[in-house]
Design a protein around this motif. Structure first.
Motif, PDB file in Angstrom:
ATOM      1  N   ASP A  95       0.626  -1.292  -0.047  1.00  0.00           N
ATOM      2  CA  ASP A  95      -0.083  -0.101   0.109  1.00  0.00           C
ATOM      3  C   ASP A  95       0.790   1.147   0.085  1.00  0.00           C
ATOM      4  N   VAL A  96       2.275   1.228   0.235  1.00  0.00           N
ATOM      5  CA  VAL A  96       3.078   2.136   0.079  1.00  0.00           C
ATOM      6  C   VAL A  96       4.180   1.829  -0.898  1.00  0.00           C
ATOM      7  N   LEU A  97       4.990   2.653  -1.452  1.00  0.00           N
ATOM      8  CA  LEU A  97       5.941   2.655  -2.264  1.00  0.00           C
ATOM      9  C   LEU A  97       7.204   3.736  -1.882  1.00  0.00           C
ATOM     10  N   VAL A  98       8.212   3.369  -1.068  1.00  0.00           N
ATOM     11  CA  VAL A  98       9.161   4.239  -0.600  1.00  0.00           C
ATOM     12  C   VAL A  98      10.378   4.215  -1.659  1.00  0.00           C
ATOM     13  N   ALA A  99      10.800   5.241  -2.467  1.00  0.00           N
ATOM     14  CA  ALA A  99      11.678   5.269  -3.424  1.00  0.00           C
ATOM     15  C   ALA A  99      12.806   6.354  -3.025  1.00  0.00           C
ATOM     16  N   ALA A 100      14.219   5.823  -2.815  1.00  0.00           N
ATOM     17  CA  ALA A 100      15.191   6.449  -2.454  1.00  0.00           C
ATOM     18  C   ALA A 100      16.312   6.738  -3.638  1.00  0.00           C
ATOM     19  N   GLY A 101      16.419   7.936  -3.667  1.00  0.00           N
ATOM     20  CA  GLY A 101      17.402   8.317  -4.940  1.00  0.00           C
ATOM     21  C   GLY A 101      17.053   8.635  -6.107  1.00  0.00           C
ATOM     22  N   GLY A 115      -2.376   2.460  -7.858  1.00  0.00           N
ATOM     23  CA  GLY A 115      -3.125   3.344  -6.747  1.00  0.00           C
ATOM     24  C   GLY A 115      -2.853   3.172  -5.480  1.00  0.00           C
ATOM     25  N   ILE A 116      -1.407   3.222  -5.098  1.00  0.00           N
ATOM     26  CA  ILE A 116      -0.869   3.157  -3.941  1.00  0.00           C
ATOM     27  C   ILE A 116      -0.059   4.262  -3.554  1.00  0.00           C
ATOM     28  N   SER A 117       0.503   4.573  -2.291  1.00  0.00           N
ATOM     29  CA  SER A 117       0.935   5.936  -1.816  1.00  0.00           C
ATOM     30  C   SER A 117       2.482   5.612  -2.263  1.00  0.00           C
ATOM     31  N   TYR A 118       3.017   6.877  -2.494  1.00  0.00           N
ATOM     32  CA  TYR A 118       4.479   7.171  -3.100  1.00  0.00           C
ATOM     33  C   TYR A 118       5.237   8.046  -2.032  1.00  0.00           C
ATOM     34  N   VAL A 119       6.253   7.734  -1.532  1.00  0.00           N
ATOM     35  CA  VAL A 119       7.175   8.666  -0.875  1.00  0.00           C
ATOM     36  C   VAL A 119       8.598   8.637  -1.381  1.00  0.00           C
ATOM     37  N   TYR A 120       9.101   9.767  -1.745  1.00  0.00           N
ATOM     38  CA  TYR A 120      10.448  10.039  -2.301  1.00  0.00           C
ATOM     39  C   TYR A 120      11.332  10.108  -1.059  1.00  0.00           C
ATOM     40  N   VAL A 121      12.536   9.563  -1.194  1.00  0.00           N
ATOM     41  CA  VAL A 121      13.436  10.044   0.131  1.00  0.00           C
ATOM     42  C   VAL A 121      14.985  10.394  -0.597  1.00  0.00           C
ATOM     43  N   TYR A 188      10.376  13.658  -7.552  1.00  0.00           N
ATOM     44  CA  TYR A 188      10.843  14.295  -6.248  1.00  0.00           C
ATOM     45  C   TYR A 188       9.692  14.538  -5.316  1.00  0.00           C
ATOM     46  N   SER A 189       8.432  14.510  -6.066  1.00  0.00           N
ATOM     47  CA  SER A 189       7.126  15.078  -5.527  1.00  0.00           C
ATOM     48  C   SER A 189       6.979  16.236  -5.024  1.00  0.00           C
ATOM     49  N   GLY A 190       6.029  16.710  -4.261  1.00  0.00           N
ATOM     50  CA  GLY A 190       6.029  18.158  -3.667  1.00  0.00           C
ATOM     51  C   GLY A 190       6.470  18.028  -2.201  1.00  0.00           C
TER      52      GLY A 190
END
Length: 399
Positions: A95-101, A115-121, A188-190
Motif C-alpha cells: 500500500d506504500v512505495l518508498v523510493a530512495a534516490g 493506486g498506492i501511496s508514494y514517498v520519495y527519499v 521528487y514529488s512536492g
C-alpha cells in the motif's frame, strides 16, 4: 510496503534500517536493491524479502575509466526499463512505495498505476532543489557555468527531463498514464523526505518544497571486529583510518595519505573497499581490512580519512572522531566534505588528488586537540532514532 533504491551500500543500508523498524511495528516489508551479492546478507539477516533490480553496481564502479555520456545515458535508460519490469510485481499487495534516490525514475509511475501511496527519499539535503545550495555533480553531465543556484537547479531539471522523459513517458503510456512534463519534479514529488541527521546535514526552508526531515536511517551494528584487527588496535596507539568505500580515487591518494600519517608518527588502518586499495608494505604500523563494523571500529581510531559518503560521515560523527574528507566530484560527496569543515570537526580537501603537503596539513589539523574536542561535542548531538521516526510516520500516514 515496498522500499526501493539503486546504488552502493550507502544507498541500501538506510532502507534496510527502515525495513527493520517497520517490521518491529508490525508491517510487512520487501526491499528492491541492485543484484550485487554484497547487498544480500543484510536483508537476509533480518528475514526481509529482497528483489534484485537492474545491473550490478559493483561492475559499474570497477570501470577503470569513466563511462562516456552516451554510455551512461544507455545505462540509465536500461535501468528505467528494468524498474518498470520488476517494480509492479514487487509492489503487488503493498500500500506504500518508498523510493530512495533520483535513479528511481519508474517508482512513482508504478505506484500511480497501482493506486498506492508514494514517498520519495533523499539522503542528503544537497540532492533536493534549493537556492541555498547548488545541485550535486551528476556523472556524465558538465557542470553548469552559472554561479546562481536557482539557475543551476533550473538547468539540472531540464537535463534530467531531457535524459529520462522519452523513456518514462513511453512506459507511462503503456500503463495508461498521462505524460509528465517535469521528470525531476515528478520523481521528487512536492513533499520529499530527507533521511539525514538535522545537526549533521540540516534542511533550510525552501519555498515550494515541503521537506520532511526524519533523521538518518541506521541500525545498531553488534558484529564483533575480526580478532586480527583487534590485536592490531590493542598493540599500540589509535591508528588513523583510510578508506574510500565504493569509490575509486586516484591511486596516489591512498599512498600520500599513508605517508602523511606516518610522517606524524601515527599508525595506519587501511580499508581496501571496492577500489581494492593495496597499500600493504610489510611494515608493522599498517594494517589492511575488508568490510568491518564501522560502528565498533571508529571509536577506536584517531581520525577517519574518507571519500565523503553519507554513511561513513555519519558513523564517524557519531563516534566523535575528526575527519579528513577527500571527495570525488560526484553525488553528495562534496556536500558532506563541506559540512564536516563547516562544523569544525575536520578538513575538506577538494580538487582531485591533494598534494602531500595538503594531506599532511589536513591530518595535522584533524588531530589537533581543538578539532578532537569539537568532534566529541558533535557526537552527543547526532541522533540515532531516524529510522523509527520514519517508520512511525509511514504507518501513521496510511491509517
Amino acid at each position: 510496503m515496498l522500499l526501493s533504491t539503486y546504488g552502493t551500500r550507502g544507498d541500501v543500508e538506510p532502507l534496510v534500517a527502515l525495513a527493520v523498524r517497520l517490521r518491529e511495528l508490525g508491517a510487512e516489508v520487501r526491499i528492491c536493491t541492485p543484484p550485487d551479492e554484497d547487498f544480500a546478507p543484510r536483508p537476509a539477516e533480518f528475514g526481509i524479502p529482497r528483489v534484485p533490480v537492474g545491473s550490478p553496481v559493483r561492475e559499474l564502479m570497477r570501470e577503470t575509466a569513466p563511462l562516456s555520456a552516451a554510455e551512461l545515458s544507455r545505462y540509465r535508460t536500461k535501468l528505467v526499463s528494468a524498474q518498470f519490469e520488476a517494480l509492479p510485481v514487487a509492489a503487488a499487495g503493498c500500500d506504500v512505495l518508498v523510493a530512495a534516490g533520483l535513479a528511481q525514475v519508474a517508482a512513482r509511475s508504478v505506484a500511480e498505476a497501482a493506486g498506492i501511496s508514494y514517498v520519495y527519499v533523499a539522503y542528503s539535503a544537497v540532492n533536493l532543489p534549493s537556492p541555498h545550495h547548488a545541485p550535486p555533480p551528476r556523472p556524465g553531465w558538465p557542470e553548469p557555468e552559472s554561479d546562481d543556484n536557482r539557475t543551476r537547479w533550473e538547468m539540472d531539471a531540464r537535463r534530467v527531463h531531457a535524459e529520462f522523459a522519452e523513456t518514462l513517458n513511453q512506459h507511462r503510456a503503456a500503463l495508461g498514464l498521462p505524460p509528465v512534463d517535469d521528470v525531476r519534479g515528478h520523481v521528487y514529488s512536492g513533499r520529499p523526505w530527507l533521511a539525514a541527521d538535522p545537526v549533521l546535514g540540516p534542511w533550510r526552508e525552501t519555498a515550494g518544497l515541503d521537506v520532511v526531515q526524519t533523521g538518518a536511517w541506521t541500525l545498531p551494528d553488534e558484529r564483533p571486529l575480526p580478532a586480527e584487527l583487534v590485536a592490531f588496535l590493542d598493540a599500540g596507539a589509535a591508528p588513523v583510518y583510510v578508506g574510500f568505500g565504493s569509490m575509486r580515487p586516484s591511486p596516489d591518494i591512498g599512498h600520500r595519505a599513508v605517508e602523511a600519517i606516518r610522517a606524524q608518527g601515527h599508525r595506519v588502518l587501511v580499508s581496501r573497499g571496492w577500489a581494492d586499495l593495496d597499500l600493504v608494505d610489510g611494515r608493522e604500523d599498517l594494517f589492511a581490512i575488508g568490510e568491518v563494523n564501522q560502528q565498533r571500529l571508529f571509536p577506536r581510531v584517531a581520525a577517519v580519512v574518507h571519500h565523503g559518503g553519507a554513511g561513513t560521515t555519519l558513523v564517524a560523527a557519531r563516534a566523535g572522531v575528526p575527519q579528513v574528507v577527500i571527495p570525488l566530484p560526484v553525488a553528495d560527496n562534496p556536500y558532506w566534505a563541506d559540512r564536516i569543515a563547516d562544523l569544525g570537526v575536520g578538513v575538506a580537501l577538494h580538487g582531485g588528488a591533494p598534494a602531500s603537503a595538503a594531506l599532511y596539513a589536513a591530518i595535522e589539523t584533524a588531530l589537533a586537540p581543538e578539532t578532537r574536542a569539537r568532534a566529541k561535542a558533535l557526537a552527543a548531538r547526532v541522533g540515532t532514532d531516524g529510522a523509527m521516526l520514519a517508520a512511525r510516520r509511514l504507518l501513521g500516514s496510511r491509517q
